[in-house]
Design an enzyme around this catalytic site. Sequence first.
Site, short mmCIF file in Angstrom:
data_model
loop_
_atom_site.label_atom_id
_atom_site.label_comp_id
_atom_site.label_asym_id
_atom_site.label_seq_id
_atom_site.Cartn_x
_atom_site.Cartn_y
_atom_site.Cartn_z
N THR A 72 0.86 -1.20 0.06
CA THR A 72 0.04 0.07 -0.13
C THR A 72 0.81 1.27 0.02
O THR A 72 0.81 2.30 -0.83
CB THR A 72 -0.99 -0.19 1.13
N ASN A 152 -5.51 -9.28 -8.05
CA ASN A 152 -5.43 -10.18 -7.16
C ASN A 152 -6.77 -11.13 -6.80
O ASN A 152 -6.73 -12.20 -6.30
CB ASN A 152 -5.54 -9.31 -5.73
N CYS A 326 -9.78 -7.72 0.67
CA CYS A 326 -10.13 -6.33 1.12
C CYS A 326 -11.51 -6.15 0.82
O CYS A 326 -12.02 -5.48 1.62
CB CYS A 326 -9.24 -5.33 0.11
N1 PLP Z 1 -1.98 -4.28 -4.36
C1 PLP Z 1 -2.41 -5.78 -4.59
C2 PLP Z 1 -2.76 -6.07 -5.84
C3 PLP Z 1 -2.80 -6.52 -3.40
O1 PLP Z 1 -3.21 -7.64 -3.59
C4 PLP Z 1 -2.54 -6.05 -2.04
C5 PLP Z 1 -2.98 -6.88 -0.66
O2 PLP Z 1 -4.09 -7.56 -0.93
C6 PLP Z 1 -1.89 -4.79 -1.98
C7 PLP Z 1 -1.59 -3.98 -3.18
C8 PLP Z 1 -1.36 -4.08 -0.50
O3 PLP Z 1 -0.46 -4.75 -0.12
P1 PLP Z 1 0.07 -4.47 1.63
O4 PLP Z 1 -1.09 -5.51 2.27
O5 PLP Z 1 1.38 -4.91 1.57
O6 PLP Z 1 -0.15 -3.04 2.08
#
Ligand code: PLP
Length: 384
Positions: A72, A152, A326
């Site tokens: 993030t 994702n 999420c």
């Molecule tokens: N981007 C994608 C495609 C993700 O799947 C995720 C986590 O689910 C993130 C960003 C966020 O990463 P983090 O959990 O390390 O902040």
Amino acid sequence: MLVYLDNNATTRVDLSVVEAMLPYFTDQFGNASSAHAFGSTVAEGVRAARRQLQALLGAASDSEIVFTSGGTEADNTALLSALETAPEGRSEIITSAVEHPAILSVLEHLEATRAIVVHRIGVDRRGRLDRAAYAAALSKRTALVSIMWANNETGTLFPVAELAEMAHVAGALFHTDAVQAVGKVAIALKTTQIDMLSLSGHKLHGPKGVGALYVRKGTPFAPLVRGGPQERRRRGGTENVPGIIGLGAAAALALAGMEDMAGRLRALRDRLEARLLALAPDALVLGDGTWRLPNTCDIAFSHLEGEAILHNLDKAGIAASLGSACSSGSMEPSHVLKAMQVPPSALRGAIRFSLSRETTSADIDRVLAVMPDILAKLRATVPA
Ligand code: PLP
């Protein structure tokens, strides 16, 4: 028997990664910036981790890696840095409609608070980017393109190398959220025109709360987190040393034998998918058949509630997911599936099984053993 098939949400930290990290909580506790032996041994450990990431990404130099607190933060940094350093007249950002909230929610905020324009490029029913719309959106007003390497939810892969070349022809920077791709597919950044790439430790058997932003040498950059001179002044704050060491170890683990691992996971995933389709011929496999992460099976069971399937799997000791980690917990159908125009009869019945290097054939057998009863039980409750 417990079966964990939610590896796109997070993965177990590999034991070898834990072992690599442990000394950095105890004997090697120094601050990497300190000018004494406690500092220099830690600084050497951080350098080694940077090289391990450079190797996994096929980057030209380890100085192109900036450690962050996760995917993030890496995504936020890339978007804000590109806007802050954009030449006069470039105030547009192009992204896809199926990005993670770490991109989409930042862009919504920026749209509401700054004079910028965001183009969200749609996808087709297989989750593939609308190339014509992308080409049409690129212009001399584009500051940045941010398009994910792998989705994702569905695992669909985007042709980021080509998209980056197109962005450069228009004079724009190109960032990719590769949080789901890194460690699962081969990456050779040196041979591409990608300017920035985000990754996260906990998706590849590393620790949570650590990640990195790759920033190609020469890319204009403005830090998001300002403070001390750490990370060549690109990210202030005392480094999360055990996390960084763990991320490096996880990168090395992922790189060794990646192709064999991908082949093994693809075979397990394809067996799972084929059997599920035989049990439910009206189910839809979501995402592109070919251009897809080898570990991801996103499948929508028509007229059934994903929540109910998930609950029954959970009772049988099997962990899977509804759409992405999420969006589960909210009743809204996923923005990814809506963008793919998944028919309303299947929209609520999507389940994501995501495998990892720890997944065994017995895990898949277990899912296939319980699914016939779960589907039969839930079908009995559906009005004709
Ligand atoms: N981007 C994608 C495609 C993700 O799947 C995720 C986590 O689910 C993130 C960003 C966020 O990463 P983090 O959990 O390390 O902040």
